[in-house]
Design a protein around this motif. Structure first.
Motif: not given
Ligand code: PLP
Length: 437
Positions: A366-370, A377-378, A387-388, A401-404
């Protein structure tokens, strides 16, 4: 806090300075159960990255543990690298794994890491050419943005410029094609690979390696693209190697993505979930025509590639026990249902967070697109900071890049789904990215 004089473990791809800055002395993980791990201070984390995307069955899979313990008692070591005494557990597991894979993929080489096996696949393709009178076919093509591991050949196969820049010199015969436009509007997405084939000369290309989901960005590759790629490569005598190290063994909701394609790739590489991360294990499945060409009676040369612990009995026992679990009736369907429930919960639970543009991916990838307010993109810095922040809320994730990326266990249950969404939501709502979100 640590410093480099008192701390002797060297780990991760990140500069160790980041670790010294961001960690505390009690953050070592000491135990795990279900989808959760616990650190030395007793803090519990929901592991939404399944260690390194590989602990697919969680930390409490008793059948796998029991099979490994039993194997330890009867034959704790062995090899399939040389000599005439492979272990029976390796031969039996290879037969079962081959039966679980699509059609012509019926010969299996085992290794310890995914990188070892992507390298073996590329080398095997070249070796096959030497054995079949086409030694000039040496070039391997991969796609920009793909990840195929690290090593002199695997880093070259990985289509990320930063890896190449810092690890050169690498294998000169690997070339990276531009990332295709996978949107429906593009009716010729294979063109960038074919243009590169034409530039090199089709008669000098041995293989194309492709990930069915570009893992780094959690970007699914449309099946129509993979189908077209296989057809075009076949027409030119080029092998297709599917790197299913992440997607395989259940993560994409099936044994492989390859089995859903119109035609089966010539080789498939598996790793990670193959042993549910309980032992270092990867595999290269080779189609019969390639295997037969290598092992016809006229050839007396072996494929000189392998390592001491290939086909290690404990890994074989773990792999066979994992196979029992994941091929049980309804398992893959259940993974797809759990993944759909998690996706729905993420979409609902994060709908008020403007930075979340989409919840993408395939199966339990699963990719949370940010994206920032201006749509860009972030940055990697921001996704790493997020993440931290997630970690501080007791949630372990990857970043890109751009995805969690979220790669939870395949057995994540409804309470953990709710908890994951709640923890991620808290981290996101409190977070201030570098640019307006
Ligand atoms: C698609 C893919 N290929 C290759 C690799 C490399 O595998 P390993 O880390 O076991 O060497 C990975 C690992 O992340 C991967 O996701």
């Amino acid at each position: 806090m640590f410093d480099s004089d008192s701390y002797h473990l060297w780990h991760g791809n990140a500069p160790m300075a980041d670790f010294f800055r961001d960690s505390d002395p009690d953050m070592f993980l000491v135990s795990g159960a279900g989808s959760r791990v616990r650190d030395a201070a007793g803090r519990e984390y929901l592991d939404a990255r399944s260690s390194m995307w590989n602990v697919t069955l969680g930390y409490s899979c008793e059948p796998v543990k029991a099979a490994m313990r039993a194997q330890l008692d009867v034959l704790p070591s062995g090899t399939v690298m040389r000599y005439e005494h492979p272990t029976r557990v390796a031969a039996e597991y290879a037969a079962r794994l081959a039966a679980a894979l699509p059609g012509p993929l019926d010969h299996i080489r085992f290794g310890n890491t995914g990188s070892q096996m992507t390298e073996a696949a590329a080398m095997l393709s070249r070796f096959h050419r030497r054995m079949t009178g086409e030694p000039e076919r040496t070039h391997v093509i991969t796609v920009k943005g793909s990840y195929h591991g690290t090593g002199p050949l695997a880093t070259a196969l990985t289509g990320e410029e930063v890896f190449h820049r810092f690890s050169a010199p690498l294998d000169r015969f690997v070339r990276t094609a531009p990332t295709p436009d996978f949107t429906d509007g593009d009716d010729d997405p294979v063109r960038p690979v074919l243009d590169l084939v034409d530039e090199i000369g089709a008669e000098r290309v041995t293989a194309v390696m492709v990930e069915p989901v570009l893992g780094t960005f959690v970007q699914p590759v449309p099946h129509r693209y993979l189908d077209a790629l296989i057809a075009e490569c076949r027409a030119r005598g080029i092998h297709v190697i599917a790197d299913e190290i992440t997607t395989g063994a259940g993560r994409a909701g099936a044994m492989t993505v390859s089995e859903r394609l119109a035609d089966v790739p010539d080789m498939v590489v598996l790793g990670k979930g193959l042993s549910a991360g309980y032992f270092p294990l990867a595999a290269l499945a080779v189609s019969r025509p390639i295997y037969d060409a290598l092992h016809g009676t006229e050839h007396r040369v072996g494929f000189l590639n392998g390592s001491t612990t290939d086909g290690h009995p404990i890994g074989m026992a773990a792999g066979a026990a994992v196979l029992d679990v994941i091929t049980a009736p309804g398992f893959f369907e259940d993974v797809r249902d759990r993944a759909a429930a998690l996706r729905d919960a993420l979409r609902d639970g994060l709908s008020d967070v403007p930075a979340v543009r989409a919840v993408g991916g395939e199966g339990m990838m699963i990719g949370i697109e940010l994206a920032y307010r201006d749509g860009t993109p972030w940055s990697l810095t921001d996704t790493n900071r997020l993440r931290l922040a997630c970690r501080d809320h007791g949630l372990l994730t990857s970043f890109s890049v751009g995805v969690l990326p979220l790669m939870p266990t395949l057995v994540i249950d409804p309470p953990d789904v709710a908890d994951l969404v709640a923890r991620l939501g808290k981290a996101l709502r409190d977070f201030r990215p570098g640019k307006p979100a």
